[in-house]
Design a protein around this motif. Structure first.
Motif, short mmCIF file in Angstrom:
data_model
loop_
_atom_site.label_atom_id
_atom_site.label_comp_id
_atom_site.label_asym_id
_atom_site.label_seq_id
_atom_site.Cartn_x
_atom_site.Cartn_y
_atom_site.Cartn_z
N PHE A 127 0.83 -1.20 0.00
CA PHE A 127 0.00 0.00 0.00
C PHE A 127 0.87 1.25 0.00
O PHE A 127 0.67 2.16 -0.80
N ARG A 146 -2.13 -1.71 4.62
CA ARG A 146 -3.35 -1.20 5.28
C ARG A 146 -3.59 -1.96 6.58
O ARG A 146 -3.35 -3.16 6.65
N GLU A 183 -6.60 6.81 4.00
CA GLU A 183 -6.13 5.43 4.11
C GLU A 183 -4.76 5.38 4.79
O GLU A 183 -4.34 4.35 5.27
N SER A 187 -7.12 1.81 8.34
CA SER A 187 -6.12 2.61 7.65
C SER A 187 -4.72 2.18 8.06
O SER A 187 -4.54 1.47 9.05
#
Lengths: 367, 350
Positions: free
Chosen positions: B15, B44, B185, B217
């Motif tokens: 991510f 995440r 996020e 998040s």
């Protein structure tokens, strides 16, 4: 005064040369504070000022410090710990109460009378950036106490200052440098050298390490301990970091909203905290051990500390306390010694002997 | 690697992935190498703790992730990939669209990072409406919801208060409400609790943990307090002199750390969960100037064990090497030596 039963010591032992780190403390009482109060008036009106209230920054605090010992004062911002420190050093005029230093009442002595006493009572400040004059050299800053007090030194001020720099772990060659040339930890050492210049007996250290990095904090904490052993110093250390306070203190006082809520030997306080506020404070400290983070029992206080302008009646903590009952809002809990050397002001103490509540009730006159 | 190369490189799977990030500031006194080759990745739902002392480059890193450095004053190179998009090479306009929506930040001092002339509500509404095309009424309702979510009492009234009318802990809550208003996020918290009292700190740490679970998040928490990272983080990155010196899972890093600087940090702090030690074990000296980072290992002048490898630390820069699953260390010491030192000399004294 509601807390007459303060930390009065019954048998002042005169053998002051005992091991300074022994928690029981043989040294004589160097500083005794009773019923200390500081109320800052709140005024309204531009020309004719009238007082509309008072911020009760410190509201009846008693404690005593024996020679060679360290008393730690902890509490959250606004609890009055800094104000207490400033009254002991007489940077603030107390509203009420007594400060006795070496058997002499210094509560209201004049500036002129206080001046020679300042040799014996010194202060270490929190912020090493704002407590050193940027336009003076280190030599001038550390040498100032000699000039101000007209103290003769054997081989000149310069030599004395260089010795002091050496004592606190700075290079004596840096005599002519300016504060900005030093790091935070080194500046704090300069401040400590200045504090030590006149060989004080009592040092009030207000958050001496909180502005420093972790690795530097440990250096300064060790330095303070070494200096205590070397010069037989007595410390009052004001800090919000509970782990630092446990490390350097023999006795610890916990303050909340201008009042002392618990006063005990350091080891006992951290092992058996009695006041619910102390219990909550200790459980809030993050522990650097990930394996116990889920297993830990935490007490989470709700909300914020009430305003000292309008503190809750009776027990100041009852508005946030999970053990509070009706009596907490009506009767102020007196300071009661529930274990040897362990005093607490609470109607329903934790970790206390079985008859604690009766003892408190008796002391509060509501048996 | 130049910025041109960075754009053509394939997007990574993680991510957030940072590769060889360098942030240098040219000054009259010389080049300040605040961040000098930092790489890490984050998924995440995970929390990364970045630990270091002042001047280790941790805050500069966080500002770099958000693309907040002025390109006139700062030379940024390397790659930052956030969910498939590269940030270092993107235009300020592109980064602005991400900032606040996809990634946001909780600053250390909420009083100086909020505008004193505008109400709390107005500031949250502004941030929300920049990224969402909604009416003022809808945004206001959202702001009240957010304040309620972070535990502000009477949010419908407090939304019209100014920052100075909030206490320190409540301001930090409002700050968190603001940064979460667009469901970011990636949440970066730079010393989120340093200015707060311990009981309030505990409330805020709980809040960050709960909100992370709710929003799934990725969180980066930057702090100098090892207690805070131990409470919150899954992984820890220890920074020194603008570089990563040790990286690993939180359990591994606290129970089997291998870098002498990490040992030093652990030995420096008095601990409430142990018996009182007689003496703390500080690290000697002070952190290096980022203009003159020592050649070789930046930590070698302060390292108690630097002489064990015959001067190699002073001349040769140690690479960050993988020594176990997810555990990386940049140290010249022999692995067996490090383990022996930790087991025999460091751990018993902690």
């Amino acid at each position: 005064m509601s807390r007459e039963a303060g930390d009065t010591v019954t048998t002042p032992d005169t053998t002051a040369t005992a091991d300074p780190r022994s928690a029981g403390g043989q040294g004589e009482v160097l500083l005794e504070v009773s019923g200390l109060r500081k109320h800052f008036p709140v005024t309204r009106g531009a020309i004719i000022k009238r007082q509309v209230g008072a911020v009760k920054a410190v509201d009846g605090v008693d404690f005593s410090v024996r020679s060679g010992q360290t008393l730690g004062l902890v509490g959250e911002s606004g609890c009055g710990k800094t104000t207490t420190g400033r009254m002991i050093t007489r940077l603030l005029e107390p509203t009420d109460g007594r400060i006795v230093f070496q058997g002499r009442d210094i509560t209201h002595v004049s500036q002129g009378t206080m001046r020679p006493l300042r040799r014996d009572i010194q202060m270490i400040f929190q912020d090493p950036y704002s407590s050193l004059n940027p336009r003076k050299t280190v030599g001038s800053i550390v040498g100032a106490p000699f000039r101000l007090q007209n103290v003769e030194t054997e081989s000149g001020v310069k030599k004395a200052v260089q010795d002091l720099l050496d004592v606190v772990g700075l290079n004596p060659e840096h005599y002519n440098r300016y504060p900005h040339e030093f790091s935070g930890g080194q500046r704090q050492r300069i401040g400590i050298a200045r504090t030590l210049a006149l060989r004080p007996k009592l040092i009030v250290a207000d958050e001496p390490v909180s502005a420093l990095d972790v690795s530097i904090q440990a250096q300064v904490v060790n330095l303070l301990e070494d200096l205590q052993d070397e010069f037989g110093l007595t410390y009052v250390v004001i800090a919000h970091d509970l782990s630092v306070v446990r490390h350097i203190s023999d006795r610890v006082g916990v303050m909340y909203l201008g009042k002392m809520v618990e006063l005990s030997d350091a080891a006992d306080l951290y092992k058996n905290p009695m006041h619910p506020y102390t219990v909550a404070l200790l459980s809030a400290v993050p522990v650097p051990d990930p394996s116990i983070r889920s297993a830990r029992e935490r007490i989470r206080l709700q909300g914020d500390v009430p305003s000292p302008l309008n503190p809750p009646p009776a027990c100041p903590f009852h508005t946030r306390c999970w053990k509070a009952q009706d009596v907490c809002g009506t009767v102020e809990p007196p300071m009661v010694e529930l274990a040897p050397g362990h005093q607490v002001a609470c109607h329903f103490p934790e970790n206390a002997p079985a008859d604690a509540e009766q003892q408190v009730a008796k002391a509060a006159g509501r048996a | 690697m130049t910025e041109q190369d960075a754009i053509t490189v394939q997007a990574p799977r993680a991510f957030l992935e940072v590769r060889d990030l360098r942030i240098h500031f040219p000054t009259d006194d010389g080049l300040v190498k605040s961040v000098d080759g930092l790489s890490f990745s984050l998924e995440r739902g995970r929390t990364l703790g970045i630990v270091g002392e002042s001047g280790s480059g941790k805050s500069v890193t966080s500002l770099g992730l958000l693309g907040l450095h002025n390109r006139k004053n700062a030379k940024v190179s390397g790659e930052i990939w956030l969910d498939g998009q590269e940030i270092v090479g993107s235009s300020p306009e592109q980064v602005r669209r991400l900032r606040g929506r996809k990634m946001s930040m909780i600053f250390q001092d909420p009083l100086s990072s909020m505008h004193p002339f505008y109400t709390i509500g107005a500031q949250i509404i502004e941030a929300y409406r920049i990224h969402n095309d909604v009416s003022k009424q809808v945004a206001r309702k959202h702001a009240i919801d957010m304040l309620d979510r972070v535990g502000i009492p009477q949010p419908d009234k407090r939304v019209d208060d100014y920052p100075h009318q909030f206490s320190g802990g409540m301001r930090q809550r409002a700050m968190i409400a603001m940064s979460l208003s667009c469901d970011p996020e990636l949440l970066i918290a730079d010393e989120p609790t340093t200015a707060l009292d311990v009981t309030v700190q505990a409330q805020i740490l709980d809040l960050i943990r709960d909100l992370q679970k709710e929003f799934n998040s990725a969180v980066i928490i930057i702090t100098h307090d090892l207690g805070v990272v131990a409470e919150l983080s899954d992984d820890i990155l220890v920074m020194y002199g603008g570089r990563c010196v040790e990286y690993g899972e939180v359990e591994e890093l606290f129970h089997a750390p291998e870098h002498p600087y990490t040992w030093g940090l652990l030995g420096s702090m008095p601990r409430l969960d142990r018996d009182r030690s007689d003496r703390l074990m500080p690290i000697k000296g002070s952190p290096p100037s980022l203009i003159n980072v020592p050649e070789g290992c930046a930590f070698s002048p302060r390292c108690a064990f630097a002489e064990l490898n015959e001067g190699r630390s002073e001349t040769e820069r140690p690479e960050l090497r993988e020594i176990g699953p997810g555990h990386r260390v940049a140290c010249h010491l022999d692995r067996a030596d490090r383990r022996r030192l930790w087991d025999e000399e460091i751990r018993p004294k902690l």
